[in-house]
Design an enzyme around this catalytic site. Structure first.
Site, PDB file in Angstrom:
ATOM      1  N   ASN A   5      37.609  50.222  46.797  1.00 21.66           N
ATOM      2  CA  ASN A   5      38.447  49.258  46.075  1.00 21.66           C
ATOM      3  C   ASN A   5      38.702  48.094  47.023  1.00 21.66           C
ATOM      4  O   ASN A   5      39.475  48.227  47.975  1.00 21.66           O
ATOM      5  CB  ASN A   5      39.762  49.926  45.650  1.00 21.66           C
ATOM      6  CG  ASN A   5      40.734  48.937  45.034  1.00 21.66           C
ATOM      7  OD1 ASN A   5      40.367  47.804  44.711  1.00 21.66           O
ATOM      8  ND2 ASN A   5      41.986  49.365  44.884  1.00 21.66           N
ATOM      9  N   HIS A  97      45.990  50.715  38.612  1.00 21.06           N
ATOM     10  CA  HIS A  97      46.217  50.876  40.053  1.00 21.06           C
ATOM     11  C   HIS A  97      47.701  50.634  40.352  1.00 21.06           C
ATOM     12  O   HIS A  97      48.335  49.791  39.712  1.00 21.06           O
ATOM     13  CB  HIS A  97      45.339  49.898  40.830  1.00 21.06           C
ATOM     14  CG  HIS A  97      45.382  50.152  42.301  1.00 21.06           C
ATOM     15  ND1 HIS A  97      46.409  49.693  43.083  1.00 21.06           N
ATOM     16  CD2 HIS A  97      44.554  50.846  43.122  1.00 21.06           C
ATOM     17  CE1 HIS A  97      46.207  50.097  44.340  1.00 21.06           C
ATOM     18  NE2 HIS A  97      45.090  50.798  44.384  1.00 21.06           N
ATOM     19  N   GLU A  99      49.200  49.039  42.533  1.00 19.47           N
ATOM     20  CA  GLU A  99      49.571  47.646  42.825  1.00 19.47           C
ATOM     21  C   GLU A  99      49.739  46.853  41.536  1.00 19.47           C
ATOM     22  O   GLU A  99      50.543  45.920  41.458  1.00 19.47           O
ATOM     23  CB  GLU A  99      48.524  47.015  43.760  1.00 19.47           C
ATOM     24  CG  GLU A  99      48.701  47.532  45.183  1.00 19.47           C
ATOM     25  CD  GLU A  99      47.419  47.629  45.985  1.00 19.47           C
ATOM     26  OE1 GLU A  99      46.432  46.969  45.645  1.00 19.47           O
ATOM     27  OE2 GLU A  99      47.424  48.386  46.980  1.00 19.47           O
ATOM     28  N   GLU A 167      46.576  58.670  43.554  1.00 21.00           N
ATOM     29  CA  GLU A 167      46.875  57.836  44.716  1.00 21.00           C
ATOM     30  C   GLU A 167      48.385  57.779  44.927  1.00 21.00           C
ATOM     31  O   GLU A 167      49.072  56.970  44.301  1.00 21.00           O
ATOM     32  CB  GLU A 167      46.356  56.413  44.500  1.00 21.00           C
ATOM     33  CG  GLU A 167      44.861  56.335  44.288  1.00 21.00           C
ATOM     34  CD  GLU A 167      44.332  54.945  44.620  1.00 21.00           C
ATOM     35  OE1 GLU A 167      43.486  54.847  45.510  1.00 21.00           O
ATOM     36  OE2 GLU A 167      44.784  53.969  44.007  1.00 21.00           O
TER      37      GLU A 167
HETATM   38  P1  PGA Z   1      43.869  52.391  51.049  1.00 19.07           P
HETATM   39  O1  PGA Z   1      43.905  51.968  49.485  1.00 19.07           O
HETATM   40  O2  PGA Z   1      42.632  53.263  51.213  1.00 19.07           O
HETATM   41  O3  PGA Z   1      43.773  51.105  51.800  1.00 19.07           O
HETATM   42  O4  PGA Z   1      45.116  53.157  51.325  1.00 19.07           O
HETATM   43  C1  PGA Z   1      43.553  52.863  48.487  1.00 19.07           C
HETATM   44  C2  PGA Z   1      43.697  52.205  47.137  1.00 19.07           C
HETATM   45  O5  PGA Z   1      44.668  51.466  46.923  1.00 19.07           O
HETATM   46  O6  PGA Z   1      42.848  52.401  46.238  1.00 19.07           O
END
Ligand code: PGA
Length: 253
Positions: A5, A97, A99, A167
């Protein structure tokens, strides 16, 4: 499956050099069966989708969007529909996601709508779920993940090739990965929810990826867990050598 990602990183001019170095490091040119043994995918920014798909889909590497809108077209300034990503050769998309949930108002309801839209268009949805630190500390992990997963399952009769990515929000970009035991526990919970909704056979085949500070040092241990079928990798997927190491860790030995 190893899925990168890229979030809001890289420009079109970075694609050629990145993929050349990655293909070389992972042995894509030497081993034609590589992509039959492990699915490799990159979720890239919208402006990179067309070129990345043209360069990588013919080589067996899937390119995914990071978000779609659930409507086919209309007055939704700034949004991109599933037909639009399909037109440029993209075959998958991240959905929900953390975020997007955190900064852009994504809800269980919009995540479910987007998943339905992707499946209807035969685009593979990678649906992201996971609890915040406050929710984990409050003993809410199972309840939150169950709610997030069931909101999607309620709207989806046939999950087709849907993928779920667990996640934990507190592990994303923090360098603090979930322990393998913590990850396995939630993955097993999710697989149980899949079985309840779609039956044992689907539960066996539906892939559940772990994401959150996955890196070359911890990927072996994560992939060794019975219910972890791959990784969704942020930071480490920006570095071709690191991501190649992680893909290699997923190869059958
Ligand atoms: P990270 O992000 O591996 O930088 O912790 C994972 C993601 O947000 O998919």
């Amino acid at each position: 499956m190893l899925a990168g990602n890229w979030k809001m990183n890289k420009l079109n001019r970075d694609l050629g050099p990145f993929f050349d170095e990655f293909a070389q490091a992972v042995g894509l040119d030497r081993d034609e069966e590589l992509t039959e043994q492990v699915d490799i995918l990159f979720a890239v920014p919208t402006t990179l989708l067309a070129l990345a798909a043209r360069q990588m889909e013919p080589r067996g590497i899937r390119i995914a969007a990071q978000n779609i809108h659930w409507e086919a077209a209309g007055a939704y300034t700034g949004e991109v529909s599933v037909d639009m990503i399909k037109e440029v050769g993209v075959t998958a998309t991240l959905i929900g996601h953390s975020e997007r949930r955190q900064y852009f108002g994504e809800t269980d309801e919009t995540v479910a709508k987007k998943t339905t839209a992707a499946l209807a268009a035969d685009v593979m949805p990678i649906v992201c779920v996971g609890e915040t630190l406050a929710e984990r500390d409050g003993g809410q992990t199972a309840a939150v993940v169950t709610r997030q997963v069931q909101a999607v399952f309620a709207q989806v009769a046939d999950p087709k090739d849907m993928i779920i990515a667990y996640e934990p929000v507190w592990a994303i970009g923090t360098g603090r990965s979930a322990t393998t035991a913590q990850a396995q526990e939630v993955h097993a919970l999710i697989r149980g929810l899949v079985a309840d909704r779609y039956g044992a056979k689907t539960a066996e085949t539906l892939r559940i990826l772990y994401g959150g500070s996955a890196n070359p040092a911890n990927i072996d241990e994560l992939l060794a867990q019975p219910d972890i079928d791959g990784g969704l990798v942020g930071g480490a997927s920006l570095k071709p050598q690191d991501f190649a190491k992680m893909v290699k860790a997923a190869l059958p030995r």
